[in-house]
Design an enzyme around this catalytic site. Structure first.
Site, PDB file in Angstrom:
ATOM      1  N   PHE A   1       0.781  -1.227  -0.085  1.00  0.00           N
ATOM      2  CA  PHE A   1       0.175  -0.072   0.045  1.00  0.00           C
ATOM      3  C   PHE A   1       0.957   1.238  -0.154  1.00  0.00           C
ATOM      4  CE2 PHE A   1       0.641   0.186   4.518  1.00  0.00           C
ATOM      5  CZ  PHE A   1       0.650   1.384   4.986  1.00  0.00           C
ATOM      6  N   LYS A   2       2.106   1.032   0.372  1.00  0.00           N
ATOM      7  CA  LYS A   2       2.965   2.283   0.453  1.00  0.00           C
ATOM      8  C   LYS A   2       3.143   2.982  -0.929  1.00  0.00           C
ATOM      9  CE  LYS A   2       3.559   1.606   4.833  1.00  0.00           C
ATOM     10  NZ  LYS A   2       4.916   1.217   5.524  1.00  0.00           N
ATOM     11  N   ASP A   3       2.862   2.091  -2.015  1.00  0.00           N
ATOM     12  CA  ASP A   3       3.101   2.660  -3.321  1.00  0.00           C
ATOM     13  C   ASP A   3       2.378   3.601  -3.733  1.00  0.00           C
ATOM     14  OD1 ASP A   3       5.316   0.972  -4.069  1.00  0.00           O
ATOM     15  OD2 ASP A   3       3.976  -0.786  -4.421  1.00  0.00           O
TER      16      ASP A   3
ATOM     17  N   THR B   1       7.736   0.338   3.458  1.00  0.00           N
ATOM     18  CA  THR B   1       8.021   1.622   3.169  1.00  0.00           C
ATOM     19  C   THR B   1       9.414   1.958   2.272  1.00  0.00           C
ATOM     20  OG1 THR B   1       6.879   2.849   5.011  1.00  0.00           O
ATOM     21  CG2 THR B   1       8.686   4.215   4.085  1.00  0.00           C
TER      22      THR B   1
END
Length: 455
Positions: free
Chosen positions: A108-110, A141
């Site tokens: 999800f960090k993308d 991250t």
């Protein structure tokens, strides 16, 4: 839109300056002076694509970027995603799963870091100069930040991770990037140690300025802003399917950045009746929302290593609102926490429900969802699902669980739960990849010396 420090000792600055500043000079975190009220715009926004929705929301905050430039930045950032929806919502059993792992590093960090990497490049092209990014990661991250800026001119990135405390796949994703501007540091300590080193170095304003240091961690406001978008997007998709007037969100939580984005979205007008905060055995945050006490314990290694955190860097932003935007009171609280490792807040926030999903429960949920629904959850998402199920009610309000990573990033846990390993071709290709990483002591002077030697 201007930005201020949670600790109140900084003159307001614009969005672009806030992005480049990262951590405020007074040690606080940056927030907009006021949050816009967007409740009246929900119906107009409900049919927008992810990219168009991102533009509408971000343009309220990035007022010093021309609209055409912001649209280009957003389109470029999400062109790298494998799903045209960017963040599809999938019904699984009685829940909805918001899949946030369709970006380059399958995490999800993308969603935020592809945007932030392009934003850094845009600002440097406009203003000149260079940027040396210093970051700390508990797993995802690091690789997302590295993929966001690898090969970009006038940018170097230094990522610290706790040696031996990320998953093997997470480590390979970081250390297999061999671009000249990428530096991986394996710190002999925990993620909290890495985060402390980063914050301490940033607190030295002369060193930070003299070496053009910037942040990609969720202390950077642009990260949190980008994450607010998918809460609105998920609400619209669930509303289309169910007609629901409001939803609930369950968020696996370590550093409080992801659920903070949801909290801010609610303050802006998102119809979310409850934010369900889910932790693993590192339960400082779930304990806080159930007891009012925020107190540090010992980091426990788990199957969900990205959540193996005690000191949540974004929690200060929440406390700023919880104290009624009283910077002086907040500064006193953070000083007390720094000295004693504990702080207590009276009263309760009814928006939040909180619980812990331990290792046994995590494995059980992964196994059950695989057998009953043919859907594989990564261990972080499984923690969120386990806790969400405890708060299911008869009110027929849909619950959206944030899926933070592709299960193949944690294939050992998946195999332990189901007997079958999880795979993804992107990750399988890393098995024999060449890697590069420097081990470094858990020591501020050692990190400073490393930075100076490489910049």
């Amino acid at each position: 839109m201007k930005y201020i420090s949670t600790r109140g000792k900084m003159e307001p600055i614009g969005f672009l300056d806030a992005v480049m500043t990262g951590l405020a000079p007074d040690g606080g975190l940056l927030l907009p002076e006021e949050l816009p009220d967007i409740a009246s715009r929900l119906e107009t926004w409900s049919k927008l694509s992810y990219q168009d929705l991102a533009f509408e929301i971000m343009s309220l905050f990035a007022t010093d970027i021309p609209a055409d430039d912001l649209k280009i930045l957003i389109e470029k950032s999400y062109s790298t995603f494998r799903s045209p929806e960017v963040a599809p919502v999938v019904p699984v059993g009685e829940l909805f799963i918001l899949e946030l792992w369709h970006g380059p590093t399958l995490a999800f960090k993308d969603v935020a870091l592809q945007f932030l990497g392009n934003l850094f490049e845009y600002i440097l092209q406009k203003r000149g100069g260079e940027l040396n990014i210093l970051g700390a990661t508990s797993g995802d991250t690091g690789s997302a930040a590295i993929y966001g800026v690898r090969g970009k001119e006038n940018i170097n990135i230094f990522i610290m991770h706790p040696k031996g405390r990320t998953s093997p796949v997470q480590e390979r994703q970081m250390t297999s990037v061999l671009d000249d501007n990428v530096f991986n540091l394996a710190v002999e300590g925990t993620f909290d140690d890495c985060q402390h080193l980063m914050k301490t170095i940033f607190a030295d304003v002369d060193f930070k300025t003299g070496h053009s240091l910037g942040s990609v961690n969720s202390v950077n406001w642009a990260r949190v802003l980008a994450q607010t978008v998918y809460y609105f997007y998920a609400f619209f998709r669930v509303q289309e399917r169910t007609g629901a007037a409001e939803v609930r969100f369950s968020v696996p939580t370590g550093n409080f950045g992801d659920i903070l984005a949801g909290y801010l979205a609610v303050q802006m007008g998102l119809p979310a009746g409850k934010l369900i905060l889910a932790t693993n055995e590192n339960n400082i945050l779930s304990r806080f929302f159930n007891t009012g006490e925020y107190s540090v314990g010992k980091v426990v290694p788990t199957l969900s290593p990205s959540m193996d955190i005690q000191v949540a860097s974004n929690f200060e932003r929440y406390l700023y609102y919880r104290t009624g935007k009283n910077s002086e009171k907040l500064a006193e609280m953070m000083s007390c926490f720094s000295q004693t490792g504990a702080v207590t807040v009276e009263g309760a926030d009814e928006l939040f429900a909180a619980g812990e999903g331990n290792t046994e429960q995590t494995l059980s949920v992964i196994r059950r969802y695989s057998e009953e629904y043919g859907y594989t959850l990564d261990p972080h998402t499984a923690v969120g699902v386990a806790v969400a199920e405890r708060f299911q009610t008869s009110e027929n309000i849909p619950t959206v669980c944030l899926a933070t990573a592709h299960p193949a990033k944690f294939t050992d846990a998946i195999e332990q739960a189901t007997g079958t390993a999880a795979h993804h071709p992107v990750l399988d290709a890393l098995a024999d990849a060449e890697t590069r990483c420097d081990t470094i002591a858990n020591d501020e002077a050692a990190v400073r010396d490393y930075l100076v030697s490489k910049i």
